[in-house]
Motif scaffolding. Structure first.
Motif, PDB file in Angstrom:
ATOM      1  N   VAL A 213      -4.601 -19.634 -35.993  1.00 30.92           N
ATOM      2  CA  VAL A 213      -5.480 -20.808 -36.053  1.00 30.92           C
ATOM      3  C   VAL A 213      -4.892 -22.008 -35.309  1.00 30.92           C
ATOM      4  O   VAL A 213      -5.640 -22.837 -34.781  1.00 30.92           O
ATOM      5  N   SER A 214      -3.554 -22.103 -35.256  1.00 24.91           N
ATOM      6  CA  SER A 214      -2.952 -23.269 -34.597  1.00 24.91           C
ATOM      7  C   SER A 214      -2.837 -23.087 -33.090  1.00 24.91           C
ATOM      8  O   SER A 214      -2.808 -24.070 -32.343  1.00 24.91           O
ATOM      9  N   GLN A 215      -2.765 -21.828 -32.621  1.00 29.52           N
ATOM     10  CA  GLN A 215      -2.661 -21.571 -31.185  1.00 29.52           C
ATOM     11  C   GLN A 215      -4.009 -21.206 -30.568  1.00 29.52           C
ATOM     12  O   GLN A 215      -4.065 -20.780 -29.419  1.00 29.52           O
ATOM     13  N   HIS A 216      -5.065 -21.359 -31.312  1.00 31.04           N
ATOM     14  CA  HIS A 216      -6.414 -21.147 -30.783  1.00 31.04           C
ATOM     15  C   HIS A 216      -6.694 -22.194 -29.706  1.00 31.04           C
ATOM     16  O   HIS A 216      -6.097 -23.282 -29.704  1.00 31.04           O
ATOM     17  N   LYS A 217      -7.606 -21.885 -28.785  1.00 32.63           N
ATOM     18  CA  LYS A 217      -7.908 -22.859 -27.730  1.00 32.63           C
ATOM     19  C   LYS A 217      -8.485 -24.149 -28.301  1.00 32.63           C
ATOM     20  O   LYS A 217      -8.372 -25.213 -27.691  1.00 32.63           O
ATOM     21  N   LEU A 218      -9.117 -24.072 -29.479  1.00 30.09           N
ATOM     22  CA  LEU A 218      -9.527 -25.256 -30.242  1.00 30.09           C
ATOM     23  C   LEU A 218      -8.805 -25.185 -31.577  1.00 30.09           C
ATOM     24  O   LEU A 218      -9.346 -24.677 -32.564  1.00 30.09           O
ATOM     25  N   PRO A 219      -7.573 -25.664 -31.665  1.00 29.67           N
ATOM     26  CA  PRO A 219      -6.728 -25.380 -32.830  1.00 29.67           C
ATOM     27  C   PRO A 219      -7.224 -26.031 -34.119  1.00 29.67           C
ATOM     28  O   PRO A 219      -7.869 -27.085 -34.108  1.00 29.67           O
ATOM     29  N   ILE A 220      -6.912 -25.378 -35.220  1.00 31.05           N
ATOM     30  CA  ILE A 220      -7.054 -25.949 -36.559  1.00 31.05           C
ATOM     31  C   ILE A 220      -5.638 -26.175 -37.073  1.00 31.05           C
ATOM     32  O   ILE A 220      -4.837 -25.241 -37.129  1.00 31.05           O
ATOM     33  N   HIS A 221      -5.316 -27.390 -37.431  1.00 35.34           N
ATOM     34  CA  HIS A 221      -3.973 -27.716 -37.899  1.00 35.34           C
ATOM     35  C   HIS A 221      -3.881 -27.412 -39.397  1.00 35.34           C
ATOM     36  O   HIS A 221      -4.732 -27.830 -40.174  1.00 35.34           O
ATOM     37  N   MET A 222      -2.847 -26.686 -39.784  1.00 35.86           N
ATOM     38  CA  MET A 222      -2.676 -26.292 -41.178  1.00 35.86           C
ATOM     39  C   MET A 222      -1.517 -27.039 -41.819  1.00 35.86           C
ATOM     40  O   MET A 222      -0.484 -27.288 -41.183  1.00 35.86           O
ATOM     41  N   ILE A 223      -1.715 -27.384 -43.094  1.00 28.93           N
ATOM     42  CA  ILE A 223      -0.675 -28.003 -43.916  1.00 28.93           C
ATOM     43  C   ILE A 223      -0.535 -27.142 -45.155  1.00 28.93           C
ATOM     44  O   ILE A 223      -1.515 -26.905 -45.870  1.00 28.93           O
ATOM     45  N   THR A 224       0.678 -26.653 -45.402  1.00 32.31           N
ATOM     46  CA  THR A 224       0.905 -25.789 -46.555  1.00 32.31           C
ATOM     47  C   THR A 224       2.358 -25.897 -46.989  1.00 32.31           C
ATOM     48  O   THR A 224       3.153 -26.608 -46.367  1.00 32.31           O
ATOM     49  N   ARG A 225       2.687 -25.186 -48.060  1.00 33.07           N
ATOM     50  CA  ARG A 225       4.067 -25.206 -48.540  1.00 33.07           C
ATOM     51  C   ARG A 225       4.973 -24.388 -47.622  1.00 33.07           C
ATOM     52  O   ARG A 225       4.513 -23.479 -46.930  1.00 33.07           O
ATOM     53  N   LEU A 226       6.262 -24.696 -47.676  1.00 31.79           N
ATOM     54  CA  LEU A 226       7.260 -23.995 -46.881  1.00 31.79           C
ATOM     55  C   LEU A 226       8.444 -23.664 -47.777  1.00 31.79           C
ATOM     56  O   LEU A 226       8.917 -24.521 -48.548  1.00 31.79           O
ATOM     57  N   ARG A 227       8.908 -22.424 -47.692  1.00 31.81           N
ATOM     58  CA  ARG A 227      10.084 -22.013 -48.466  1.00 31.81           C
ATOM     59  C   ARG A 227      11.318 -22.785 -48.014  1.00 31.81           C
ATOM     60  O   ARG A 227      11.500 -23.037 -46.815  1.00 31.81           O
ATOM     61  N   LEU A 228      12.172 -23.120 -48.968  1.00 31.66           N
ATOM     62  CA  LEU A 228      13.399 -23.843 -48.623  1.00 31.66           C
ATOM     63  C   LEU A 228      14.385 -22.967 -47.855  1.00 31.66           C
ATOM     64  O   LEU A 228      15.281 -23.487 -47.197  1.00 31.66           O
ATOM     65  N   ASP A 229      14.208 -21.640 -47.939  1.00 27.56           N
ATOM     66  CA  ASP A 229      15.127 -20.750 -47.215  1.00 27.56           C
ATOM     67  C   ASP A 229      14.474 -20.173 -45.952  1.00 27.56           C
ATOM     68  O   ASP A 229      14.952 -19.173 -45.401  1.00 27.56           O
ATOM     69  N   ALA A 230      13.382 -20.768 -45.489  1.00 28.22           N
ATOM     70  CA  ALA A 230      12.715 -20.281 -44.278  1.00 28.22           C
ATOM     71  C   ALA A 230      13.648 -20.397 -43.074  1.00 28.22           C
ATOM     72  O   ALA A 230      14.424 -21.358 -42.955  1.00 28.22           O
ATOM     73  N   ALA A 231      13.560 -19.413 -42.178  1.00 31.51           N
ATOM     74  CA  ALA A 231      14.416 -19.382 -40.989  1.00 31.51           C
ATOM     75  C   ALA A 231      13.826 -20.285 -39.913  1.00 31.51           C
ATOM     76  O   ALA A 231      12.816 -19.959 -39.296  1.00 31.51           O
ATOM     77  N   LEU A 232      14.465 -21.429 -39.687  1.00 31.36           N
ATOM     78  CA  LEU A 232      13.995 -22.413 -38.712  1.00 31.36           C
ATOM     79  C   LEU A 232      14.956 -22.447 -37.525  1.00 31.36           C
ATOM     80  O   LEU A 232      16.179 -22.320 -37.682  1.00 31.36           O
ATOM     81  N   TYR A 233      14.387 -22.662 -36.328  1.00 30.57           N
ATOM     82  CA  TYR A 233      15.164 -22.639 -35.094  1.00 30.57           C
ATOM     83  C   TYR A 233      14.749 -23.790 -34.202  1.00 30.57           C
ATOM     84  O   TYR A 233      13.664 -24.372 -34.366  1.00 30.57           O
ATOM     85  N   GLN A 234      15.615 -24.079 -33.248  1.00 29.63           N
ATOM     86  CA  GLN A 234      15.228 -24.993 -32.178  1.00 29.63           C
ATOM     87  C   GLN A 234      14.261 -24.269 -31.236  1.00 29.63           C
ATOM     88  O   GLN A 234      14.254 -23.040 -31.177  1.00 29.63           O
ATOM     89  N   PRO A 235      13.438 -25.016 -30.502  1.00 25.30           N
ATOM     90  CA  PRO A 235      12.557 -24.359 -29.529  1.00 25.30           C
ATOM     91  C   PRO A 235      13.373 -23.601 -28.489  1.00 25.30           C
ATOM     92  O   PRO A 235      14.537 -23.921 -28.210  1.00 25.30           O
ATOM     93  N   ALA A 236      12.778 -22.568 -27.916  1.00 30.43           N
ATOM     94  CA  ALA A 236      13.454 -21.770 -26.896  1.00 30.43           C
ATOM     95  C   ALA A 236      13.797 -22.637 -25.684  1.00 30.43           C
ATOM     96  O   ALA A 236      12.984 -23.469 -25.259  1.00 30.43           O
ATOM     97  N   PRO A 237      14.979 -22.506 -25.130  1.00 30.40           N
ATOM     98  CA  PRO A 237      15.336 -23.298 -23.940  1.00 30.40           C
ATOM     99  C   PRO A 237      14.497 -22.890 -22.740  1.00 30.40           C
ATOM    100  O   PRO A 237      13.933 -21.794 -22.689  1.00 30.40           O
ATOM    101  N   ASN A 238      14.401 -23.803 -21.789  1.00 34.18           N
ATOM    102  CA  ASN A 238      13.648 -23.500 -20.574  1.00 34.18           C
ATOM    103  C   ASN A 238      14.277 -22.311 -19.847  1.00 34.18           C
ATOM    104  O   ASN A 238      15.506 -22.227 -19.698  1.00 34.18           O
ATOM    105  N   ARG A 239      13.453 -21.415 -19.393  1.00 30.60           N
ATOM    106  CA  ARG A 239      13.931 -20.192 -18.730  1.00 30.60           C
ATOM    107  C   ARG A 239      14.364 -20.508 -17.304  1.00 30.60           C
ATOM    108  O   ARG A 239      13.619 -21.119 -16.525  1.00 30.60           O
ATOM    109  N   GLN A 240      15.560 -20.127 -16.972  1.00 33.51           N
ATOM    110  CA  GLN A 240      16.096 -20.356 -15.628  1.00 33.51           C
ATOM    111  C   GLN A 240      15.539 -19.310 -14.663  1.00 33.51           C
ATOM    112  O   GLN A 240      15.317 -18.153 -15.022  1.00 33.51           O
ATOM    113  N   SER A 241      15.268 -19.730 -13.460  1.00 40.33           N
ATOM    114  CA  SER A 241      14.758 -18.797 -12.450  1.00 40.33           C
ATOM    115  C   SER A 241      15.780 -17.701 -12.175  1.00 40.33           C
ATOM    116  O   SER A 241      16.991 -17.953 -12.114  1.00 40.33           O
ATOM    117  N   GLY A 242      15.296 -16.470 -12.043  1.00 37.68           N
ATOM    118  CA  GLY A 242      16.164 -15.338 -11.774  1.00 37.68           C
ATOM    119  C   GLY A 242      16.758 -14.694 -13.009  1.00 37.68           C
ATOM    120  O   GLY A 242      17.516 -13.727 -12.904  1.00 37.68           O
TER     121      GLY A 242
END
Length: 452
Positions: A213-242
């Motif tokens: 729903v959030s990545q739809h071309k017309l997204p719906i933004h969701m608000i919900t609970r989140l586990r305290l032990d959820a695995a969170l990461y930084q965004p993927a770094p920009n991909r280098q050419s080659g």
């Protein structure tokens, strides 16, 4: 039976006439108004009695409106949504809540029922099972001006059959999140140009649902609970050419929210939430940041997380997420606490609109009646909103229960008084003696005598 409704109210009710043929609409209108007026079980026979047509020879035609007539529940939901949006949220973001409820029903003819945890009777220490139907409802979470508080107005309800029922029919079982995704995307098709925010509990904190729903071309933004032990990461770094291989999905692993909540270096911001679960203003402490949520073999979802703790220690530290990264933490929190009104509405429709008192056995009638009764909550609110400028509120209270603003029971009483007065009164001036026709007097007497 002909109904003499004033033009203003008739124009609202007539919006639903396009769903039916001319003949069926006359019967559907009687059922609609009778369901508002009756104080007993929401059965067709009770409605015919309160409308004064209990001796109608062709009474079966009113049953057939629910069990056989050709009309669309989906289109009725769309019409109701458009009415609510045009009145209460003509321009702002549309905040909605989604949740499920169990309608307690028994009997071998209730095919789609299952055995579920009863959320009303169960507690942390006791698990109570109940036989019934599971309904998934989407409600508009909007502040009602004359009530000065947020109400949850149902407009779209779907039956989620049990897994056992689907196994008997040898068809794929759809989970609540599957139903929720379909309903959200249907609402997006109805409102392609509006900003939509969906608030839900932890049952809908599923990565597949959030991604769809959030990545739809017309997204719906969701608000919900989140586990305290959820695995969170930084965004993927920009991909280098080659660079060889598949693109990275995520960056460096971030500390768990549970660790952040007890870290003495965490910066907490004190905020005032205007309406904390119906208890007025509440001071809490929050901290927030953005991250991507990832689990093996699941989609990657960018989120803004918000940690909430109580400086008085009355509730445990909890976390919520928003797939709309640009919303402020306090805005996310204020929208999230509106979700409690969904539970309030479920209780109101049981107490005042007869949900769980209907007795249909036909599959089609079962699939139609409960959504109609939930939608009736919203229709009564719309009618009361239309009437409140011309009629004085009578806020019912007692010496042991004092209130100053109208609740749903007061809105329902206002609409009922209007229907009784406008449809059946023969006096035209306020100073005239009110003339009550004998059939109406006898009907009101029977309602009072047989109320139990």
């Amino acid at each position: 039976m002909s109904l003499n409704l004033p033009a203003g109210i008739a124009s609202i009710i007539q919006l639903f006439s396009r769903l039916f043929s001319t003949r069926v609409w006359k019967q559907a209108e009687v059922l609609m108004i009778g369901a508002i007026l009756t104080t007993r079980k929401r059965t067709v026979s009770s409605i015919l009695e309160v409308m004064g047509i209990a001796h109608e020879k062709n009474f079966q035609n009113y049953h057939r409106v629910l069990s056989r007539a050709v009309w669309s529940n989906l289109e009725a939901s769309r019409i109701l949504l458009m009415i609510l949006v045009s009145i209460f949220v003509p321009s702002e973001p549309i905040i909605m809540g989604i949740d499920d409820t169990i309608e307690r029903r028994k009997g071998k003819n209730i095919k789609a029922k299952g055995i579920y945890r009863d959320p009303v009777r169960s507690s942390h220490s006791q698990f109570v099972k109940v036989s019934g139907l599971r309904w998934l409802a989407v409600m508009l979470l909007v502040e009602i001006p004359w009530a000065q508080r947020v109400w949850a107005l149902p407009f779209f309800t779907a039956l989620a059959p049990s897994e056992r029922y689907n196994q008997q029919l040898k068809r794929r079982h759809k989970s609540l999140t599957d139903w929720g995704r379909q309903m959200m995307l249907q609402i997006r098709r109805w409102l392609p140009n509006r900003e939509l925010v969906m608030v839900a509990d932890s049952s809908f904190a599923a990565l597949e649902l959030l991604f769809r729903v959030s990545q739809h071309k017309l997204p719906i933004h969701m608000i919900t609970r989140l586990r305290l032990d959820a695995a969170l990461y930084q965004p993927a770094p920009n991909r280098q050419s080659g660079t060889m291989g598949r693109p990275a999905l995520k960056g460096r692993r971030l500390p768990n929210l549970e660790h952040i909540s007890v870290d003495p270096n965490t910066h907490w911001q004190t905020v005032i939430v205007n309406n904390w679960y119906g208890q007025g203003k509440r001071e809490v402490e929050i901290c927030s940041d953005t991250a991507v949520w990832y689990h093996t073999a699941k989609p990657v979802v960018p989120i803004r997380w918000v940690l909430i703790r109580d400086p008085k220690g009355k509730f445990e530290t909890q976390a919520i997420l928003s797939t709309g990264l640009f919303y402020s933490p306090i805005q996310i929190l204020e929208w999230f606490v509106r979700r409690w009104q969904v539970e309030v509405t479920f209780e109101e429709v049981r107490a005042h609109l007869g949900v769980e008192t209907q007795r249909q056995w036909s599959d089609k009638a079962i699939a139609r009646t409960t959504p109609l009764l939930l939608g009736l909550f919203s229709l009564v609110t719309v009618l009361a909103h239309h009437l409140q400028n011309d009629f004085q509120w009578q806020v019912r209270q007692t010496s042991w229960y004092s209130k100053h603003l109208p609740s749903f029971s007061d809105a329902l009483a206002l609409v009922r008084r209007f229907f009784w007065a406008s449809t059946f009164s023969m006096s035209h001036e306020s100073f005239e003696m009110v003339k009550v026709p004998r059939p109406l007097f006898e009907r009101l007497r029977d309602i009072a005598v047989y109320a139990a």
